[in-house]
Each structure stands twice: as C-alpha cells, then as structure tokens.
Write a protein that holds these residues in place. Structure first.
Motif, PDB file in Angstrom:
ATOM      1  N   LEU A   5      24.759  27.756  -9.742  1.00 43.60           N
ATOM      2  CA  LEU A   5      23.397  28.033 -10.188  1.00 43.60           C
ATOM      3  C   LEU A   5      22.458  28.102  -8.990  1.00 43.60           C
ATOM      4  O   LEU A   5      22.425  27.200  -8.154  1.00 43.60           O
ATOM      5  CB  LEU A   5      22.916  26.923 -11.135  1.00 43.60           C
ATOM      6  CG  LEU A   5      21.451  27.016 -11.578  1.00 43.60           C
ATOM      7  CD1 LEU A   5      21.223  28.246 -12.457  1.00 43.60           C
ATOM      8  CD2 LEU A   5      21.022  25.745 -12.308  1.00 43.60           C
ATOM      9  N   GLY A  32      24.766  31.875 -11.756  1.00 45.19           N
ATOM     10  CA  GLY A  32      23.647  31.714 -12.678  1.00 45.19           C
ATOM     11  C   GLY A  32      22.341  31.733 -11.905  1.00 45.19           C
ATOM     12  O   GLY A  32      22.281  31.241 -10.777  1.00 45.19           O
ATOM     13  N   ALA A  50      26.373  23.536 -14.672  1.00 44.51           N
ATOM     14  CA  ALA A  50      26.605  24.085 -13.335  1.00 44.51           C
ATOM     15  C   ALA A  50      27.562  23.202 -12.533  1.00 44.51           C
ATOM     16  O   ALA A  50      27.468  21.973 -12.547  1.00 44.51           O
ATOM     17  CB  ALA A  50      25.290  24.226 -12.584  1.00 44.51           C
TER      18      ALA A  50
END
Length: 307
Positions: A5, A32, A50
């Motif tokens: 992420l 992400g 994550a």
C-alpha cells in the motif's frame, strides 16, 4: 498475494507511481493506492490488509499500526522517520525503514537557494554579499551534509563539519575541515547548515547561547526539523543582534514574531520543501519499493530504523 500500500496525503508524482507499480508487479505483489486522504480513519481502513506500507510524511501512529493486521514492513520514503511510531512497530514485529540519501541533493540545493536569496537581500535591488570566501559549517555530516559540502566547495566557500559519529579521516577525505565540538563549529562559521535529526537529545539544542557564538553576519540554515530550534531563544538573539538571519525549510511556531520584528532577516518555506523535486520524489518512492521487495525476497533489513 502480498499487498503493498502506498498511502500518501501528498501523492508521489505519476512517474514515481508508475515505477513503483512496475517493481511491485514484477515481484508478484499487488499495489494499493491511497492518495490525498483526509482522515486517519481512511488510512486505518486501507492498511488493514496490507503486507507492506509506503508513506511520505504521513503519520503511522500506534492506532494505524494496530489496524494493520497483515503488515510486515513500513517504509518512510525519505530520510527523516519521526512520523513513524517505532515502538508500536517493534511491538508488532513490523520492520520500519527509511530511504536515506534519496532526497539529499534536493535538500542541499534548497539550502543554497535560500543562502543566495539571503545574501542578495531577497533580490530587493540593493547590494548584497557573495558566498565565495565565506566559512560554512555543516552540523551533522550525513548524506545531505556531504552534498552541502560539494556545493559549498563549488561556490568557493571554506567548509567545516562537526559530526561525532563520522571519522575525521572521512571528512578530511572530502576536502572538509573537521572540528572537535559543536561550539567550535558555530564560533568559526558565518554560515551554519543544520542537518541533525529531532530526538530527545537534539530538540531545542540549537539555542541562544550556541548561536550567539557565531561571527558577525551570521546565517543559520535549517533544512532539518523545526523542533531542534529553541524558537524563543533565537528570537531573543535576533533582538540583540541585528546581523543575524534565520532561514528554515518550514516555518517556526512563532512565525508571526519574525514577520513583525525581523523583516529581511528570515526566510521560511510555506511547507517542508527540501524533497520537493521531481527527481527526489521518484528516487525515494522507487527506493522504498525496492527495499520492500528485498525485505520479502531476501530478508534484507539494511535500512531498518527500529529494534
């Protein structure tokens, strides 16, 4: 599949994201993105699944760490990492890293841009001074300090450095003069470029007594953290010394006092600008992605900053 992420209130440049995505994709991971978010709750929701987290100046608090159920590593894309709760990360066996050196040239160039601006009286049409032949002291001779030294030598300045963690031989090898104490650095140099981290030992350590040792026409350049400055002390000194100027890559809490009393003797950037170049933006993000891949693939913890 591991999820990486990138959570940035101030987003990376599109070119940086493209390179990060390429690195993550080639490693077989999922990328992400959480950009321009406005609340910690958004970050806590996004980080829940994550495996790795990349941030810039975003605060990774204990609450964020607690919400990150799968997190194995967090990387601050930049040198400073006081926005990471290291204790909380360690408590959950999360590796915390930074990306030292990636923003160094950008920060050093900003320091000199500010110095030239001040030396030429903010380009107000009056005669200023030159940097050539002046003595500059580098307080903390790390990655940024090294670039400051290189640029200073190009300007023809006499370069000194103080860093108790760097051998004198290393400093001398770069053509820089090492000094044995912080007091000697400040008493010797008209310009001081500050690069110390903000921690319990350094906060407010740059105080009136230390700054008063600087020669006439003194200029303090702070591209580190505002917390290392004793803000009341520097105001008291500038009240007494009309020759003293303060340049900082982030405004102090008492900015209004400077605006009211010290016109022409200060320069504050509107936000932290040291790493705000296209090149540094890309370098730090790419380094963060590579460090994450090396950590998961090879167990590499070279840039770990927590215990």
């Amino acid at each position: 599949m591991k999820k990486v992420l990138v959570a940035t209130e101030k987003p990376f440049a599109p070119a940086a994201i493209a390179q990060i995505k390429k690195i993550v994709d080639e490693a077989g991971y999922e990328l992400g993105l959480l950009e321009k978010y406005s609340s910690a709750d958004e970050l806590k929701t996004a980080v829940a699944d994550a495996s790795a987290l990349i941030v810039r100046s975003d605060k990774v608090t204990a609450d964020v760490v607690e919400a990150a159920k799968e997190l194995g590593i967090v990387v601050r894309a930049g040198a400073g990492y006081d926005n990471l709760d290291l204790e909380a990360c360690s408590a959950k066996n999360i590796v915390a890293m930074n990306t030292p050196g990636q923003n160094s040239n950008a920060v050093a160039e900003l320091a000199f841009g500010m110095m030239v601006f001040q030396a030429r009286n903010h380009f107000n049409g009056t005669a200023g001074t030159e940097l050539r032949g002046k003595k500059i002291g580098i307080h903390a001779y790390g990655n940024v300090g090294l670039y400051v030294a290189k640029i200073a030598k190009g300007f023809g300045m006499e370069v000194y450095a103080f860093d108790p963690f760097v051998e004198d031989s290393k400093i001398k090898a770069d053509g820089v003069i090492p000094v044995s104490s912080v007091e000697e650095l400040y008493s010797t140099c008209q310009y001081v470029s500050l690069h110390i981290p903000a921690n319990d030992k350094t906060k407010k350590s740059i105080n009136k007594d230390l700054l008063a040792k600087m020669p006439e026409g003194a200029v303090l350049v702070n591209t580190a953290r505002k917390e290392v400055i004793d803000e009341e002390g520097i105001v008291a000194l500038m009240d007494e010394r009309k020759d003293f100027a303060y340049l900082s890559d982030i405004a102090p809490d008492n900015k209004a006092v400077f605006e009211a009393k010290f016109t022409g003797r200060f320069l504050f950037t509107p936000k932290k600008m040291g790493a705000q170049t296209a090149e540094a933006n890309i370098n730090a993000g790419v380094a963060a992605a590579n460090q994450i891949v090396n950590f998961f693939k090879n167990g590499d913890e070279t840039f770990r900053v927590n215990k």
